[in-house]
Design a protein around this motif. Structure first.
Motif, mmCIF file in Angstrom:
data_model
loop_
_atom_site.group_PDB
_atom_site.id
_atom_site.type_symbol
_atom_site.label_atom_id
_atom_site.label_comp_id
_atom_site.label_asym_id
_atom_site.label_seq_id
_atom_site.Cartn_x
_atom_site.Cartn_y
_atom_site.Cartn_z
ATOM 1 N N ASP A 147 0.781 -1.274 0.255
ATOM 2 C CA ASP A 147 0.040 0.072 0.065
ATOM 3 C C ASP A 147 0.775 1.419 -0.011
ATOM 4 O O ASP A 147 0.618 2.262 -0.511
ATOM 5 C CB ASP A 147 -0.868 -0.028 1.269
ATOM 6 N N LEU A 148 2.170 1.354 0.596
ATOM 7 C CA LEU A 148 2.982 2.360 0.679
ATOM 8 C C LEU A 148 3.624 2.662 -0.477
ATOM 9 O O LEU A 148 4.396 3.709 -0.739
ATOM 10 C CB LEU A 148 3.523 2.114 1.932
ATOM 11 N N ASP A 149 3.702 1.739 -1.468
ATOM 12 C CA ASP A 149 4.318 1.809 -2.507
ATOM 13 C C ASP A 149 4.018 2.680 -3.614
ATOM 14 O O ASP A 149 2.905 2.506 -4.106
ATOM 15 C CB ASP A 149 4.698 0.335 -3.167
ATOM 16 N N PRO A 150 4.511 3.861 -3.871
ATOM 17 C CA PRO A 150 4.164 4.851 -5.071
ATOM 18 C C PRO A 150 4.338 4.358 -6.243
ATOM 19 O O PRO A 150 3.394 5.041 -7.002
ATOM 20 C CB PRO A 150 4.953 6.130 -4.595
ATOM 21 N N TYR A 151 4.933 3.463 -6.675
ATOM 22 C CA TYR A 151 5.159 3.200 -8.226
ATOM 23 C C TYR A 151 4.907 1.593 -8.213
ATOM 24 O O TYR A 151 4.962 0.669 -7.377
ATOM 25 C CB TYR A 151 6.263 3.416 -8.574
ATOM 26 N N PRO A 152 4.097 1.214 -9.410
ATOM 27 C CA PRO A 152 3.453 -0.171 -9.821
ATOM 28 C C PRO A 152 4.807 -0.833 -10.282
ATOM 29 O O PRO A 152 5.655 -0.201 -10.678
ATOM 30 C CB PRO A 152 2.441 -0.021 -10.746
ATOM 31 N N THR A 153 4.797 -2.213 -10.111
ATOM 32 C CA THR A 153 5.785 -3.028 -10.703
ATOM 33 C C THR A 153 5.031 -3.559 -11.848
ATOM 34 O O THR A 153 3.917 -4.192 -11.826
ATOM 35 C CB THR A 153 6.344 -4.249 -9.526
ATOM 36 N N TYR A 154 5.921 -3.841 -12.981
ATOM 37 C CA TYR A 154 5.339 -4.329 -14.326
ATOM 38 C C TYR A 154 5.877 -5.764 -14.334
ATOM 39 O O TYR A 154 7.060 -6.275 -13.854
ATOM 40 C CB TYR A 154 5.731 -3.462 -15.501
ATOM 41 N N TYR A 155 5.033 -6.627 -14.780
ATOM 42 C CA TYR A 155 5.095 -8.006 -14.768
ATOM 43 C C TYR A 155 4.622 -8.579 -16.260
ATOM 44 O O TYR A 155 3.547 -8.005 -16.923
ATOM 45 C CB TYR A 155 4.245 -8.812 -13.891
ATOM 46 N N ILE A 156 5.419 -9.709 -16.847
ATOM 47 C CA ILE A 156 5.209 -10.222 -17.901
ATOM 48 C C ILE A 156 5.054 -11.635 -17.782
ATOM 49 O O ILE A 156 5.726 -12.037 -17.004
ATOM 50 C CB ILE A 156 6.277 -9.950 -18.970
ATOM 51 N N GLN A 157 3.967 -12.408 -18.259
ATOM 52 C CA GLN A 157 3.715 -13.734 -18.063
ATOM 53 C C GLN A 157 3.489 -14.699 -19.186
ATOM 54 O O GLN A 157 2.486 -14.259 -19.897
ATOM 55 C CB GLN A 157 2.765 -13.905 -16.952
ATOM 56 N N ILE A 158 4.131 -15.453 -19.629
ATOM 57 C CA ILE A 158 3.871 -16.330 -20.852
ATOM 58 C C ILE A 158 3.072 -17.391 -20.390
ATOM 59 O O ILE A 158 3.163 -18.333 -19.384
ATOM 60 C CB ILE A 158 5.103 -17.165 -21.363
ATOM 61 N N GLN A 159 1.720 -17.426 -20.895
ATOM 62 C CA GLN A 159 0.520 -18.254 -20.414
ATOM 63 C C GLN A 159 0.543 -19.487 -21.314
ATOM 64 O O GLN A 159 -0.126 -20.363 -20.974
ATOM 65 C CB GLN A 159 -0.678 -17.521 -20.231
ATOM 66 N N LYS A 160 1.007 -19.108 -22.580
ATOM 67 C CA LYS A 160 0.917 -20.353 -23.596
ATOM 68 C C LYS A 160 1.619 -20.002 -24.656
ATOM 69 O O LYS A 160 2.007 -19.051 -25.200
ATOM 70 C CB LYS A 160 -0.807 -20.149 -24.160
ATOM 71 N N MET A 161 2.341 -21.279 -25.118
ATOM 72 C CA MET A 161 3.283 -20.918 -26.555
ATOM 73 C C MET A 161 3.429 -22.575 -26.704
ATOM 74 O O MET A 161 3.853 -23.384 -26.432
ATOM 75 C CB MET A 161 4.628 -20.547 -26.188
ATOM 76 N N ARG A 162 2.590 -23.010 -27.934
ATOM 77 C CA ARG A 162 2.714 -24.175 -28.531
ATOM 78 C C ARG A 162 4.104 -24.622 -28.902
ATOM 79 O O ARG A 162 4.780 -23.715 -29.277
ATOM 80 C CB ARG A 162 1.692 -24.381 -29.757
ATOM 81 N N ILE A 163 4.211 -25.875 -28.810
ATOM 82 C CA ILE A 163 5.543 -26.816 -29.182
ATOM 83 C C ILE A 163 6.523 -25.899 -28.656
ATOM 84 O O ILE A 163 7.999 -25.711 -29.163
ATOM 85 C CB ILE A 163 5.492 -26.787 -30.764
ATOM 86 N N THR A 164 6.581 -25.593 -27.398
ATOM 87 C CA THR A 164 7.581 -24.710 -26.740
ATOM 88 C C THR A 164 7.503 -24.952 -25.149
ATOM 89 O O THR A 164 6.473 -25.064 -24.446
ATOM 90 C CB THR A 164 7.473 -23.097 -26.825
ATOM 91 N N LYS A 165 8.539 -25.190 -24.546
ATOM 92 C CA LYS A 165 8.830 -25.342 -23.174
ATOM 93 C C LYS A 165 8.859 -23.792 -22.603
ATOM 94 O O LYS A 165 9.801 -23.084 -23.076
ATOM 95 C CB LYS A 165 9.852 -26.134 -22.585
ATOM 96 N N ILE A 166 7.821 -23.398 -21.693
ATOM 97 C CA ILE A 166 7.873 -22.036 -21.170
ATOM 98 C C ILE A 166 8.147 -21.890 -19.799
ATOM 99 O O ILE A 166 7.754 -23.034 -18.904
ATOM 100 C CB ILE A 166 6.588 -21.533 -21.753
ATOM 101 N N ASN A 167 8.583 -20.691 -19.240
ATOM 102 C CA ASN A 167 8.454 -20.317 -18.037
ATOM 103 C C ASN A 167 7.281 -19.599 -17.720
ATOM 104 O O ASN A 167 7.122 -18.503 -18.159
ATOM 105 C CB ASN A 167 10.049 -19.542 -17.695
ATOM 106 N N GLU A 168 6.486 -20.307 -16.749
ATOM 107 C CA GLU A 168 5.246 -19.502 -16.712
ATOM 108 C C GLU A 168 5.020 -18.764 -15.373
ATOM 109 O O GLU A 168 3.974 -18.146 -15.132
ATOM 110 C CB GLU A 168 4.118 -20.748 -16.574
ATOM 111 N N MET A 169 6.445 -18.416 -14.839
ATOM 112 C CA MET A 169 6.179 -17.522 -13.582
ATOM 113 C C MET A 169 5.882 -16.167 -14.233
ATOM 114 O O MET A 169 6.618 -15.599 -15.136
ATOM 115 C CB MET A 169 7.496 -17.637 -12.846
ATOM 116 N N PRO A 170 5.404 -15.369 -13.567
ATOM 117 C CA PRO A 170 5.175 -13.821 -13.818
ATOM 118 C C PRO A 170 6.753 -13.213 -13.551
ATOM 119 O O PRO A 170 7.026 -13.338 -12.496
ATOM 120 C CB PRO A 170 4.259 -13.044 -12.916
ATOM 121 N N HIS A 171 7.372 -12.413 -14.577
ATOM 122 C CA HIS A 171 8.566 -11.967 -14.509
ATOM 123 C C HIS A 171 8.607 -10.383 -14.593
ATOM 124 O O HIS A 171 7.874 -9.727 -15.366
ATOM 125 C CB HIS A 171 9.318 -12.290 -15.705
#
Length: 293
Positions: free
Chosen positions: A236-260
């Motif tokens: 709540d005290l953080d004045p700035y947001p943190t931006y995230y990217i997450q790969i939720q799907k990618m066919r024929i590919t091993k993916i890292n599904e963690m939000p980065h």
């Protein structure tokens, strides 16, 4: 040996009957045998292909985001249509422009179809990150259609004439009704053109929720891949947001599904922790200095 017939070697009577039947369709017996042997060899080759062999055969397209390609085995499979989605103001357009810039650096023709922004605004946004897209437009490698009212037929004609390797649509929500999207003959025509020509495409869509909500729409099901963008305050005290990217799907590919987490730099998006970024201060710059997204 009475049921054998000499044709360079000896074969059974039953095999001879099969050979004679195909001889009527294909010509000489030697032609039939040659095709059969070639077919056997192809099958033998297919049997030898394992998961690692298939992985090596897949051509991948680099995104150009430091640290991102490592999350998807080196890049997006060539010819894929990938949905780039998330709430407004989370970096989707910047990500897509950076993807086009990577192609332009490799002399690939690219097209950006924007249904909501003017060309001038897109150019200004690119200049903010040091990308001289005007140079590539002058050289004929990049076409930008801003605030476009193009029909599907006109889009297909542009693709046929320009012959791009990379395309971005921003955003599909404006161009298509989500409920009727997968049944739309317009989109199916565009999609067929993209797939037939093996063009790698990013299709931006809008979400009204972050990735903590497990809710998918018709656009997500259409894509070969889904990349989700989001931002949130860590406390709540953080004045700035943190931006995230997450790969939720990618066919024929091993993916890292963690939000980065990622940050906006003077050169565009960079994942935190990539190429020595872990030691960088992770707090966003002040609002007056932060690049537009």
């Amino acid at each position: 040996m009475r049921d054998k017939h000499p044709i360079h070697t000896t074969i059974s009577t039953q095999s001879m009957r099969i050979l004679e039947r195909y001889e009527k369709e294909l010509g000489a017996k030697n032609t039939v045998l040659e095709r059969a042997l070639l077919g056997m060899d192809k099958l033998r080759f297919k049997e030898k292909i394992d998961a690692h062999s298939i992985s090596r055969l897949i051509k991948r397209v680099n995104i150009g985001i430091p640290g991102f390609d490592d999350l998807i085995e080196g890049g997006i499979p060539d010819g894929f249509v990938v949905v780039v989605t998330g709430p407004p103001g989370t970096g989707k357009t910047t990500f897509s422009l950076q993807y086009l810039m990577e192609g332009l650096k490799n002399d690939e023709r690219c097209i950006f179809f924007s249904f909501e922004e003017k060309v001038e605004h897109i150019i200004k946004q690119s200049v903010r990150f040091g990308w001289d897209i005007g140079e590539y437009m002058d050289k004929g490698y990049l076409e930008i259609f801003g605030f476009t009212m193009l029909s599907s037929e006109e889009i297909i004609e542009i693709i046929n004439v320009f012959k791009p390797k990379r395309i971005v649509f921003d955003s599909l929500n404006t161009f298509f009704d989500m409920q009727q999207f997968r049944r739309s003959s317009q989109w199916r025509s565009i999609l067929k053109e993209i797939r037939d020509k093996k063009i790698t495409c990013l299709a931006i869509t809008e979400k009204r929720h972050g990735f903590e909500v497990k809710e998918y729409d018709e656009f997500d099901f259409m894509g070969d891949g889904v990349i989700f963008f989001d931002k949130k305050q860590r406390h709540d005290l953080d004045p700035y947001p943190t931006y995230y990217i997450q790969i939720q799907k990618m066919r024929i590919t091993k993916i890292n599904e963690m939000p980065h987490p990622f940050i906006f730099t003077e050169r565009g998006l960079e994942l935190l922790g990539s190429k020595g970024l872990a030691s960088r201060v992770t707090e966003p710059v002040s609002p007056g200095q932060k690049p537009s997204i």
